[in-house]
Enzyme design. Structure first.
Site, PDB file in Angstrom:
ATOM      1  N   PHE A 128       4.259   4.876  -4.493  1.00  0.00           N
ATOM      2  CA  PHE A 128       4.310   6.147  -5.205  1.00  0.00           C
ATOM      3  C   PHE A 128       3.629   7.199  -4.332  1.00  0.00           C
ATOM      4  CE2 PHE A 128       3.027   9.578  -7.966  1.00  0.00           C
ATOM      5  CZ  PHE A 128       4.165   9.783  -8.712  1.00  0.00           C
TER       6      PHE A 128
ATOM      7  N   ASP B 282      -1.773   7.215   3.084  1.00  0.00           N
ATOM      8  CA  ASP B 282      -1.720   8.082   1.905  1.00  0.00           C
ATOM      9  C   ASP B 282      -2.906   7.722   1.017  1.00  0.00           C
ATOM     10  OD1 ASP B 282      -1.306   9.412  -0.450  1.00  0.00           O
ATOM     11  OD2 ASP B 282       0.769   8.765  -0.730  1.00  0.00           O
TER      12      ASP B 282
ATOM     13  N   LYS C  73      -5.878  15.229  -4.851  1.00  0.00           N
ATOM     14  CA  LYS C  73      -6.556  14.897  -6.103  1.00  0.00           C
ATOM     15  C   LYS C  73      -8.040  15.234  -6.079  1.00  0.00           C
ATOM     16  CE  LYS C  73      -3.192  11.444  -7.675  1.00  0.00           C
ATOM     17  NZ  LYS C  73      -2.548  12.285  -8.688  1.00  0.00           N
TER      18      LYS C  73
END
Length: 418
Positions: free
Chosen positions: A141, A227, A268
């Protein structure tokens, strides 16, 4: 009709139906707690998918954002601003890369990394511009843009959005043999991977997977792209998940177990949940392949984002959040295993730091995990299922040991009701 019902109905009528939230409407947050519009208090055990590692409305972040918002919010990159250079220097030194390219969302940062990889592949490695290939893992994801969902294995994310972007090869996660075979293709220019797959259900690879994958990429002259949008910024018990089991008493680059990616993707918690901030870091030989006018963002690198990101990372260091995540994570998994040993409802706990998940003993298409999360909310704890029968637990990293054990009691009580 309660205020909760009214607000849910309002969103349902006028908003797109692209999310399926739990039936709570939140209006206030402080540290590890949130309150709904009826005044009920909850433990937040999701942290906005790890964006609120520093806790809700951290006073240092609120003050930093407020001061800068009253001074200057946006210039675009048509001009220099007084804060971006400070941010660039801070980030480059903090993570030990030559350059940083700021964006806003995690998906934008992933797209930036993919573009950087392709630019490097064509201009430095010399691969034909029509042929460069990037390897990714199944159950990944990385975001929801058209390019990113083109290499997704999640039908909900992918189906109906074709035609898809070419240039990607999907291999099994945590499979070094598959990576070795894929790297034989001379047209491969990059390998992008999540050090822990969060959305897939907190899938933790073998301890040697990340360092060996990085070395294999180096040997093949292929960029290793990490990531860390969800796993980064202390979530897994170290500043970055690629740090391995380091103590975080020093910066990551000084740790023996640190696996240094060629391209690092952050988002985030880089803003502590205050403001959209993401970033891509790389050294000059990669970053400087993108030249003026070839990539950008109106809001990327704006003064508010720059100030908030610096403050967010200061909180991580000053409050020892990585160490706290590591200690509480070990405690949490131990407590979950104790519950598992005396119950048939939960079959497994897995995770690292305070990124954890439990697997419910039911099929992925069942409603059991959802119903458990609804009952958890009734009992004062907010979590969310993923992949049907998995519940992810990821509280803010400012949580105390006493609060964690209170949450364990709520989880145990709720599971006993099933």
């Amino acid at each position: 009709m309660t205020r909760t019902d009214e607000l849910i109905a309002l969103e349902d009528k006028y908003g797109a139906h692209n999310y399926h939230p739990l039936p709570v409407v939140l209006e206030k947050g402080d540290g590890v707690f949130v309150w709904d519009v009826e005044g009920k208090k909850y433990y937040d055990f999701l942290s906005a998918y790890s964006a609120v590692n520093q806790g809700h409305c951290h006073p240092h972040l609120v003050e930093t954002m407020t001061k800068q918002a009253q001074k200057l919010t946006l210039t675009s990159r048509a001009f220099y601003n007084a804060e971006l250079g400070k941010f660039d220097k801070f980030m480059s030194e903090y993570f030990a890369f030559d350059k940083v390219l700021p964006m806003n969302s995690g998906a934008e940062a992933v797209e930036t990394a993919l573009k950087l990889c392709r630019k490097w592949g064509h201009e430095v490695k010399g691969v034909n511009p029509a042929a460069g290939k990037i390897i990714v893992c199944d159950q990944n994801f990385h975001g929801r843009t058209t390019t990113i969902i083109s290499f997704s294995s999640d039908p909900d994310a992918k189906d109906g959005y074709g035609p898809y972007t070419p240039g990607f090869e999907v291999i099994p996660y945590n499979d070094l043999a598959a990576l070795k075979n894929a790297l034989k293709d001379e047209e491969v220019i990059g390998f992008m991977v999540e050090p822990i797959q969060g959305e897939a259900g907190v899938m933790v690879p073998d301890a040697d997977y990340i360092p060996k994958a990085a070395q294999m990429c180096k040997d093949a002259n292929v960029l290793f792209i990490a990531d860390e949008v969800q796993t980064g910024i202390a979530r897994t018990g170290s500043l970055l998940a690629v740090c391995g089991n380091c103590s975080c008493e020093n910066k990551c680059e000084r740790q023996e177990s640190y696996t240094r990616p060629d391209i690092l993707i952050l988002g985030k918690a880089l803003s502590g949940g205050m403001y959209p901030v993401s970033a891509v870091l790389a050294d000059d030989d990669i970053m400087l392949t993108i030249r003026p006018g070839q990539h950008g963002s109106t809001f990327g690198g704006n003064p508010v984002a720059a100030q908030v990101a610096i403050a967010a990372l200061e909180v991580v260091s000053d409050e020892n959040l990585a160490q706290n995540a590591r200690k509480l994570g070990e405690m949490f998994r131990s407590e979950m295993q104790r519950i598992i040993d005396s119950s048939d409802l939960v079959t497994k706990v897995r995770g690292k730091g305070l990124l954890n998940a439990i697997v419910i003993n039911d099929t992925p298409d069942s409603k059991t995990a959802w119903n458990i999360c609804v009952k958890l909310a009734e009992n004062g704890l907010l979590a969310k299922p993923t992949h049907g029968n998995i519940i992810r637990f990821a509280p803010p990293l400012v949580m105390t040991e006493e609060q964690l054990m209170d949450c364990v009691s709520i989880i145990e009580k709720t599971l006993s009701e099933f």
